[in-house]
Scaffold this motif. Structure first.
Motif, PDB file in Angstrom:
ATOM      1  N   ASP A 157      29.740  27.925  49.443  1.00 25.28           N
ATOM      2  CA  ASP A 157      30.011  26.491  49.255  1.00 25.28           C
ATOM      3  C   ASP A 157      30.342  25.761  50.550  1.00 25.28           C
ATOM      4  O   ASP A 157      30.614  24.563  50.537  1.00 25.28           O
ATOM      5  CB  ASP A 157      31.155  26.306  48.256  1.00 25.28           C
ATOM      6  CG  ASP A 157      30.764  26.714  46.847  1.00 25.28           C
ATOM      7  OD1 ASP A 157      29.608  26.441  46.461  1.00 25.28           O
ATOM      8  OD2 ASP A 157      31.598  27.307  46.141  1.00 25.28           O
ATOM      9  N   TYR A 158      30.311  26.470  51.665  1.00 21.37           N
ATOM     10  CA  TYR A 158      30.590  25.850  52.967  1.00 21.37           C
ATOM     11  C   TYR A 158      29.264  25.517  53.644  1.00 21.37           C
ATOM     12  O   TYR A 158      28.759  26.278  54.457  1.00 21.37           O
ATOM     13  CB  TYR A 158      31.417  26.788  53.838  1.00 21.37           C
ATOM     14  CG  TYR A 158      32.799  27.037  53.304  1.00 21.37           C
ATOM     15  CD1 TYR A 158      33.898  26.343  53.801  1.00 21.37           C
ATOM     16  CD2 TYR A 158      33.017  27.966  52.289  1.00 21.37           C
ATOM     17  CE1 TYR A 158      35.186  26.571  53.308  1.00 21.37           C
ATOM     18  CE2 TYR A 158      34.291  28.202  51.788  1.00 21.37           C
ATOM     19  CZ  TYR A 158      35.359  27.505  52.307  1.00 21.37           C
ATOM     20  OH  TYR A 158      36.623  27.741  51.815  1.00 21.37           O
ATOM     21  N   LYS A 159      28.704  24.377  53.295  1.00 24.47           N
ATOM     22  CA  LYS A 159      27.358  24.027  53.735  1.00 24.47           C
ATOM     23  C   LYS A 159      27.371  22.942  54.830  1.00 24.47           C
ATOM     24  O   LYS A 159      26.955  21.810  54.605  1.00 24.47           O
ATOM     25  CB  LYS A 159      26.529  23.542  52.540  1.00 24.47           C
ATOM     26  CG  LYS A 159      26.232  24.611  51.485  1.00 24.47           C
ATOM     27  CD  LYS A 159      25.142  25.548  51.944  1.00 24.47           C
ATOM     28  CE  LYS A 159      24.524  26.346  50.819  1.00 24.47           C
ATOM     29  NZ  LYS A 159      25.358  27.462  50.345  1.00 24.47           N
ATOM     30  N   GLY A 160      27.865  23.296  56.008  1.00 19.88           N
ATOM     31  CA  GLY A 160      27.832  22.362  57.139  1.00 19.88           C
ATOM     32  C   GLY A 160      26.463  22.402  57.799  1.00 19.88           C
ATOM     33  O   GLY A 160      26.168  23.277  58.616  1.00 19.88           O
ATOM     34  N   VAL A 161      25.598  21.463  57.457  1.00 20.29           N
ATOM     35  CA  VAL A 161      24.176  21.569  57.790  1.00 20.29           C
ATOM     36  C   VAL A 161      23.902  21.587  59.287  1.00 20.29           C
ATOM     37  O   VAL A 161      22.982  22.269  59.747  1.00 20.29           O
ATOM     38  CB  VAL A 161      23.370  20.436  57.110  1.00 20.29           C
ATOM     39  CG1 VAL A 161      23.725  19.072  57.678  1.00 20.29           C
ATOM     40  CG2 VAL A 161      21.876  20.715  57.213  1.00 20.29           C
ATOM     41  N   VAL A 162      24.690  20.878  60.072  1.00 21.85           N
ATOM     42  CA  VAL A 162      24.446  20.824  61.513  1.00 21.85           C
ATOM     43  C   VAL A 162      24.725  22.174  62.159  1.00 21.85           C
ATOM     44  O   VAL A 162      23.871  22.752  62.834  1.00 21.85           O
ATOM     45  CB  VAL A 162      25.321  19.731  62.172  1.00 21.85           C
ATOM     46  CG1 VAL A 162      25.146  19.751  63.691  1.00 21.85           C
ATOM     47  CG2 VAL A 162      24.965  18.362  61.617  1.00 21.85           C
ATOM     48  N   TYR A 163      25.922  22.688  61.931  1.00 20.39           N
ATOM     49  CA  TYR A 163      26.310  23.959  62.519  1.00 20.39           C
ATOM     50  C   TYR A 163      25.467  25.109  61.983  1.00 20.39           C
ATOM     51  O   TYR A 163      24.961  25.936  62.752  1.00 20.39           O
ATOM     52  CB  TYR A 163      27.791  24.219  62.240  1.00 20.39           C
ATOM     53  CG  TYR A 163      28.294  25.534  62.782  1.00 20.39           C
ATOM     54  CD1 TYR A 163      28.457  25.713  64.161  1.00 20.39           C
ATOM     55  CD2 TYR A 163      28.610  26.589  61.938  1.00 20.39           C
ATOM     56  CE1 TYR A 163      28.918  26.920  64.668  1.00 20.39           C
ATOM     57  CE2 TYR A 163      29.071  27.797  62.441  1.00 20.39           C
ATOM     58  CZ  TYR A 163      29.224  27.955  63.802  1.00 20.39           C
ATOM     59  OH  TYR A 163      29.688  29.154  64.295  1.00 20.39           O
ATOM     60  N   LEU A 164      25.300  25.160  60.668  1.00 21.31           N
ATOM     61  CA  LEU A 164      24.546  26.248  60.054  1.00 21.31           C
ATOM     62  C   LEU A 164      23.127  26.317  60.585  1.00 21.31           C
ATOM     63  O   LEU A 164      22.627  27.382  60.943  1.00 21.31           O
ATOM     64  CB  LEU A 164      24.515  26.099  58.531  1.00 21.31           C
ATOM     65  CG  LEU A 164      25.650  26.746  57.730  1.00 21.31           C
ATOM     66  CD1 LEU A 164      27.010  26.213  58.143  1.00 21.31           C
ATOM     67  CD2 LEU A 164      25.430  26.548  56.236  1.00 21.31           C
ATOM     68  N   SER A 165      22.455  25.173  60.631  1.00 23.85           N
ATOM     69  CA  SER A 165      21.055  25.182  61.067  1.00 23.85           C
ATOM     70  C   SER A 165      20.937  25.523  62.548  1.00 23.85           C
ATOM     71  O   SER A 165      19.959  26.155  62.963  1.00 23.85           O
ATOM     72  CB  SER A 165      20.395  23.832  60.772  1.00 23.85           C
ATOM     73  OG  SER A 165      21.000  22.784  61.505  1.00 23.85           O
ATOM     74  N   SER A 166      21.929  25.134  63.351  1.00 25.15           N
ATOM     75  CA  SER A 166      21.866  25.466  64.777  1.00 25.15           C
ATOM     76  C   SER A 166      21.986  26.973  64.980  1.00 25.15           C
ATOM     77  O   SER A 166      21.308  27.554  65.834  1.00 25.15           O
ATOM     78  CB  SER A 166      22.954  24.732  65.565  1.00 25.15           C
ATOM     79  OG  SER A 166      24.249  25.243  65.299  1.00 25.15           O
ATOM     80  N   LYS A 167      22.838  27.622  64.187  1.00 24.50           N
ATOM     81  CA  LYS A 167      22.981  29.071  64.306  1.00 24.50           C
ATOM     82  C   LYS A 167      21.741  29.788  63.760  1.00 24.50           C
ATOM     83  O   LYS A 167      21.335  30.833  64.285  1.00 24.50           O
ATOM     84  CB  LYS A 167      24.242  29.543  63.575  1.00 24.50           C
ATOM     85  CG  LYS A 167      25.525  29.173  64.299  1.00 24.50           C
ATOM     86  CD  LYS A 167      25.581  29.772  65.707  1.00 24.50           C
ATOM     87  CE  LYS A 167      26.908  29.520  66.393  1.00 24.50           C
ATOM     88  NZ  LYS A 167      26.957  30.078  67.765  1.00 24.50           N
ATOM     89  N   SER A 168      21.125  29.235  62.737  1.00 29.16           N
ATOM     90  CA  SER A 168      19.877  29.818  62.233  1.00 29.16           C
ATOM     91  C   SER A 168      18.791  29.761  63.304  1.00 29.16           C
ATOM     92  O   SER A 168      18.022  30.717  63.487  1.00 29.16           O
ATOM     93  CB  SER A 168      19.405  29.073  60.984  1.00 29.16           C
ATOM     94  OG  SER A 168      20.323  29.205  59.926  1.00 29.16           O
ATOM     95  N   ALA A 169      18.727  28.639  64.014  1.00 24.02           N
ATOM     96  CA  ALA A 169      17.742  28.496  65.085  1.00 24.02           C
ATOM     97  C   ALA A 169      18.030  29.475  66.217  1.00 24.02           C
ATOM     98  O   ALA A 169      17.109  30.103  66.765  1.00 24.02           O
ATOM     99  CB  ALA A 169      17.745  27.065  65.609  1.00 24.02           C
ATOM    100  N   MET A 170      19.288  29.634  66.574  1.00 27.27           N
ATOM    101  CA  MET A 170      19.653  30.588  67.619  1.00 27.27           C
ATOM    102  C   MET A 170      19.328  32.017  67.195  1.00 27.27           C
ATOM    103  O   MET A 170      18.893  32.840  68.004  1.00 27.27           O
ATOM    104  CB  MET A 170      21.137  30.482  67.956  1.00 27.27           C
ATOM    105  CG  MET A 170      21.520  31.293  69.190  1.00 27.27           C
ATOM    106  SD  MET A 170      23.248  31.750  69.232  1.00 27.27           S
ATOM    107  CE  MET A 170      23.269  33.000  67.950  1.00 27.27           C
ATOM    108  N   ASN A 171      19.510  32.295  65.907  1.00 19.25           N
ATOM    109  CA  ASN A 171      19.173  33.622  65.397  1.00 19.25           C
ATOM    110  C   ASN A 171      17.684  33.928  65.578  1.00 19.25           C
ATOM    111  O   ASN A 171      17.304  35.041  65.945  1.00 19.25           O
ATOM    112  CB  ASN A 171      19.543  33.732  63.917  1.00 19.25           C
ATOM    113  CG  ASN A 171      21.039  33.873  63.704  1.00 19.25           C
ATOM    114  OD1 ASN A 171      21.800  34.076  64.643  1.00 19.25           O
ATOM    115  ND2 ASN A 171      21.470  33.759  62.462  1.00 19.25           N
TER     116      ASN A 171
END
Length: 245
Positions: A157-171
């Protein structure tokens, strides 16, 4: 002696990583955007008897700063054995898919993605001179698309779209980088330190910086039989550490 560079290392998890590596006899370049804070961090470590630590002024969002840092370290050593891309930002609030601003995305990506790319590309030649080069990209289980698609994930339920997507891109950058060095002694992994009590999250995390530092340092010190191109979060998988992308 081995040589390491840790970005965003003047406080919190980054500082702890530097401390733990220095305690193992590694010469560590402590990267800090704020020089004054970096000087204070080095002084704290020196006071503990750790004199194998040196400040490097490094703003990973600035091309010239990264180039200058590379030149400075290059004057001191021709080999870098460990690179830990630790510096990161959350990106502010709100972080819903419809209310987050483009400026929020730009700021977060400039640090969490482009900063990792800048530093890695700048220092890759020194890493290639090592007999056992290691790159650890400090990620977060929050960047796992698989976990965030699973309602049983504890942070679902912790869906911070900016941070989450940036880490997905880094992954994804980590996956591709590891692939490109798959036939070498490079070990390149993304590692989540866990939900840690730091300035980053307003000291809300339950984990300690000591444990977080150990989790990162562990993958900076793996031998040539160790994993590469993997994503680890011991908080979410205490048994093997590996989690899905």
């Amino acid at each position: 002696m081995k040589f390491a560079l840790v970005t965003g290392a003047n406080k919190s998890i980054g500082f702890e990583i530097v401390q733990q590596l220095a305690q193992k006899g590694i010469y560590v370049y402590l990267g800090s955007r704020n020089v004054e804070s970096g000087v204070e961090a080095v002084a704290k470590l020196n006071a503990k008897g750790l004199n194998n630590v040196e400040l490097i002024a490094l703003d990973i969002t600035d091309d010239e700063s990264v180039i200058k840092a590379r030149k400075e370290i290059g004057k001191k050593t021709k080999v870098l054995d460990i690179l830990i891309n630790n510096a990161g930002i959350y990106g502010g609030y709100p972080q819903t898919a419809l209310d987050s601003t483009i400026d929020q995305f730009k700021a977060a990506y400039d640090t969490n993605v482009y900063g990792v790319v800048r530093v890695t590309q700048a220092f890759i030649d020194l890493l290639e001179n090592s007999s056992a080069p290691r790159i650890v990209n400090v990620s977060s289980s929050q960047g796992s698309i698989t976990l965030h698609s699973d309602p049983t994930y504890k942070y679902y339920d912790y869906k911070g779209v900016v941070y989450l997507s940036s880490k997905s891109a880094m992954n994804m950058y980590t996956v591709v980088l590891a692939y490109e060095f798959k036939n070498t002694n490079f070990k390149i992994n993304a590692v989540c330190p866990g939900y840690t009590k730091t300035d980053f999250n307003g000291h809300r995390g339950p984990g300690s910086v000591e444990d977080a530092g150990k989790r990162i340092a562990k993958y900076a010190l793996i031998d040539n039989d160790g994993p590469t191109g993997k994503f680890f979060s011991e908080e979410n998988n205490p048994e093997t550490g590996e989690i899905p992308w």
